[in-house]
Write a protein that holds these residues in place. Structure first.
Motif, PDB file in Angstrom:
ATOM      1  N   TYR A   4      15.140  16.378 -14.817  1.00 33.48           N
ATOM      2  CA  TYR A   4      13.842  16.658 -15.437  1.00 33.48           C
ATOM      3  C   TYR A   4      12.738  16.388 -14.430  1.00 33.48           C
ATOM      4  CZ  TYR A   4      15.913  17.036 -20.066  1.00 33.48           C
ATOM      5  OH  TYR A   4      16.642  17.447 -21.161  1.00 33.48           O
ATOM      6  N   ILE A   5      11.738  17.265 -14.422  1.00 31.00           N
ATOM      7  CA  ILE A   5      10.652  17.117 -13.448  1.00 31.00           C
ATOM      8  C   ILE A   5       9.330  16.810 -14.143  1.00 31.00           C
ATOM      9  CG2 ILE A   5      11.676  18.520 -11.621  1.00 31.00           C
ATOM     10  CD1 ILE A   5      10.027  20.908 -12.679  1.00 31.00           C
ATOM     11  N   TYR A   6       8.542  15.937 -13.521  1.00 34.92           N
ATOM     12  CA  TYR A   6       7.229  15.556 -14.029  1.00 34.92           C
ATOM     13  C   TYR A   6       6.233  15.478 -12.891  1.00 34.92           C
ATOM     14  CZ  TYR A   6       9.472  14.317 -18.393  1.00 34.92           C
ATOM     15  OH  TYR A   6      10.182  14.378 -19.572  1.00 34.92           O
ATOM     16  N   GLY A   7       4.976  15.802 -13.167  1.00 32.82           N
ATOM     17  CA  GLY A   7       3.928  15.686 -12.152  1.00 32.82           C
ATOM     18  C   GLY A   7       2.788  16.640 -12.453  1.00 32.82           C
ATOM     19  N   ASP A   8       1.575  16.273 -12.029  1.00 31.47           N
ATOM     20  CA  ASP A   8       0.383  17.079 -12.308  1.00 31.47           C
ATOM     21  C   ASP A   8       0.486  18.487 -11.728  1.00 31.47           C
ATOM     22  OD1 ASP A   8      -0.649  14.915 -13.575  1.00 31.47           O
ATOM     23  OD2 ASP A   8      -1.842  14.228 -11.855  1.00 31.47           O
ATOM     24  N   GLU A   9       1.095  18.589 -10.538  1.00 31.28           N
ATOM     25  CA  GLU A   9       1.165  19.881  -9.870  1.00 31.28           C
ATOM     26  C   GLU A   9       2.044  20.882 -10.607  1.00 31.28           C
ATOM     27  OE1 GLU A   9       1.508  19.706  -5.339  1.00 31.28           O
ATOM     28  OE2 GLU A   9       2.049  17.708  -6.022  1.00 31.28           O
ATOM     29  N   MET A  52      13.584  23.997  -3.720  1.00 33.97           N
ATOM     30  CA  MET A  52      12.474  24.932  -3.527  1.00 33.97           C
ATOM     31  C   MET A  52      11.150  24.237  -3.819  1.00 33.97           C
ATOM     32  SD  MET A  52      13.380  28.051  -2.695  1.00 33.97           S
ATOM     33  CE  MET A  52      12.098  29.116  -3.385  1.00 33.97           C
ATOM     34  N   LEU A  53      11.100  23.538  -4.963  1.00 32.84           N
ATOM     35  CA  LEU A  53       9.870  22.847  -5.357  1.00 32.84           C
ATOM     36  C   LEU A  53       9.495  21.768  -4.343  1.00 32.84           C
ATOM     37  CD1 LEU A  53      10.482  22.456  -9.193  1.00 32.84           C
ATOM     38  CD2 LEU A  53       8.718  23.861  -8.113  1.00 32.84           C
ATOM     39  N   ARG A  68       3.488  18.950  -3.275  1.00 35.75           N
ATOM     40  CA  ARG A  68       3.250  17.722  -2.509  1.00 35.75           C
ATOM     41  C   ARG A  68       4.099  16.577  -3.051  1.00 35.75           C
ATOM     42  NH1 ARG A  68      -2.365  15.796  -2.397  1.00 35.75           N
ATOM     43  NH2 ARG A  68      -1.418  14.330  -0.961  1.00 35.75           N
ATOM     44  N   GLU A  69       4.092  16.427  -4.386  1.00 38.58           N
ATOM     45  CA  GLU A  69       4.822  15.300  -4.960  1.00 38.58           C
ATOM     46  C   GLU A  69       5.115  15.540  -6.433  1.00 38.58           C
ATOM     47  OE1 GLU A  69       3.939  11.103  -3.805  1.00 38.58           O
ATOM     48  OE2 GLU A  69       3.299  11.002  -5.899  1.00 38.58           O
ATOM     49  N   PHE A  70       6.344  15.269  -6.835  1.00 42.80           N
ATOM     50  CA  PHE A  70       6.689  15.281  -8.258  1.00 42.80           C
ATOM     51  C   PHE A  70       7.848  14.321  -8.493  1.00 42.80           C
ATOM     52  CE2 PHE A  70      10.503  18.030  -8.073  1.00 42.80           C
ATOM     53  CZ  PHE A  70      10.344  18.619  -6.818  1.00 42.80           C
ATOM     54  N   GLN A  71       7.953  13.910  -9.754  1.00 40.15           N
ATOM     55  CA  GLN A  71       8.924  12.900 -10.160  1.00 40.15           C
ATOM     56  C   GLN A  71      10.155  13.595 -10.748  1.00 40.15           C
ATOM     57  OE1 GLN A  71       7.809   9.264 -10.445  1.00 40.15           O
ATOM     58  NE2 GLN A  71      10.007   9.055 -10.311  1.00 40.15           N
ATOM     59  N   VAL A  72      11.329  13.104 -10.396  1.00 39.87           N
ATOM     60  CA  VAL A  72      12.566  13.657 -10.952  1.00 39.87           C
ATOM     61  C   VAL A  72      13.305  12.555 -11.714  1.00 39.87           C
ATOM     62  CG1 VAL A  72      14.768  14.791 -10.434  1.00 39.87           C
ATOM     63  CG2 VAL A  72      12.767  15.245  -9.001  1.00 39.87           C
ATOM     64  N   PHE A  73      13.706  12.855 -12.945  1.00 38.41           N
ATOM     65  CA  PHE A  73      14.540  11.943 -13.725  1.00 38.41           C
ATOM     66  C   PHE A  73      15.903  12.596 -13.893  1.00 38.41           C
ATOM     67  CE2 PHE A  73      10.300  10.620 -14.801  1.00 38.41           C
ATOM     68  CZ  PHE A  73      10.407   9.250 -14.937  1.00 38.41           C
ATOM     69  N   LEU A 117      10.055  13.610  -5.164  1.00 42.46           N
ATOM     70  CA  LEU A 117      10.323  14.676  -4.207  1.00 42.46           C
ATOM     71  C   LEU A 117       9.004  15.341  -3.848  1.00 42.46           C
ATOM     72  CD1 LEU A 117      13.430  16.677  -5.506  1.00 42.46           C
ATOM     73  CD2 LEU A 117      13.324  15.110  -3.570  1.00 42.46           C
ATOM     74  N   GLY A 118       9.019  16.079  -2.736  1.00 43.82           N
ATOM     75  CA  GLY A 118       7.832  16.849  -2.367  1.00 43.82           C
ATOM     76  C   GLY A 118       7.487  16.708  -0.904  1.00 43.82           C
ATOM     77  N   ARG A 119       6.603  17.598  -0.451  1.00 46.49           N
ATOM     78  CA  ARG A 119       6.242  17.664   0.964  1.00 46.49           C
ATOM     79  C   ARG A 119       5.564  16.406   1.462  1.00 46.49           C
ATOM     80  NH1 ARG A 119       2.675  22.024   0.196  1.00 46.49           N
ATOM     81  NH2 ARG A 119       1.544  20.999   1.842  1.00 46.49           N
ATOM     82  N   ASP A 120       4.908  15.666   0.573  1.00 49.65           N
ATOM     83  CA  ASP A 120       4.244  14.428   0.975  1.00 49.65           C
ATOM     84  C   ASP A 120       5.206  13.492   1.695  1.00 49.65           C
ATOM     85  OD1 ASP A 120       1.716  14.929   0.270  1.00 49.65           O
ATOM     86  OD2 ASP A 120       1.543  13.347  -1.239  1.00 49.65           O
TER      87      ASP A 120
END
Ligand SMILES: [Zn+2]
Length: 152
Positions: free
Chosen positions: A66-71, A87-88, A93-98, A117-120
């Motif tokens: 599951y993915i979470y994040g403002d972006e 891919m994401l 830049r940044e997102f949370q994975v559960f 995860l993310g490019r950050d």
């Protein structure tokens, strides 16, 4: 995945819960309560594992991400395949994975781990590397300068 960071592992909690079950302090009814949504996510976006279900021992567990994040905007809270996560991770830049493990046989489900995860992650470590190198170079330069002054 290359940009994976801030990993929180829930395997201790999982083991504690399974001990509670063996001791009879919780029932399978309490633990095997996967919702229809979670089971659908496991069927359509899940990652099969070769790990046996700790409860029924007849099915292999499926991992749902599951993915979470403002972006992510309206995609936040949705399940994604591992290929989609990669891919994401390259575009956001940044997102949370559960990661949740699910048994499609007996409905056992438990949170496995969470991470960012993310490019950050890439730019941060590269930036840190650069900064550390720069400071070291500056320090070396200052030392050389001091040595030259001492020799005078
Ligand atoms: Zn099971």
């Amino acid at each position: 995945m290359r940009t994976q960071r801030q990993v929180v592992d829930y395997s201790l909690r999982r083991r504690a819960l399974l001990r509670e079950l063996v001791a009879g302090r919780v029932g399978t009814y309490d633990l095997c309560d996967a919702s229809p949504y979670l089971k659908n996510a496991a069927r359509f976006h899940g990652e099969p594992t070769d790990q046996r279900c700790p409860i029924c021992r007849s099915e292999n567990l499926t991992h749902v991400h599951y993915i979470y994040g403002d972006e992510l905007k309206q995609s936040a809270g949705q399940a994604r395949t591992v290929a989609e996560l990669s891919m994401l991770a390259m575009t956001l830049r940044e997102f949370q994975v559960f990661v949740v493990e699910v048994c499609l046989g007996c409905d056992w489900n438990h949170l496995v781990e969470q991470y960012l995860l993310g490019r950050d992650g890439l730019t941060e470590s590269e930036a840190e590397h650069e900064a550390a190198g720069g400071v070291a170079a500056a320090a070396a330069g200052a030392n050389a300068q001091r040595r030259r002054e001492a020799q005078r």
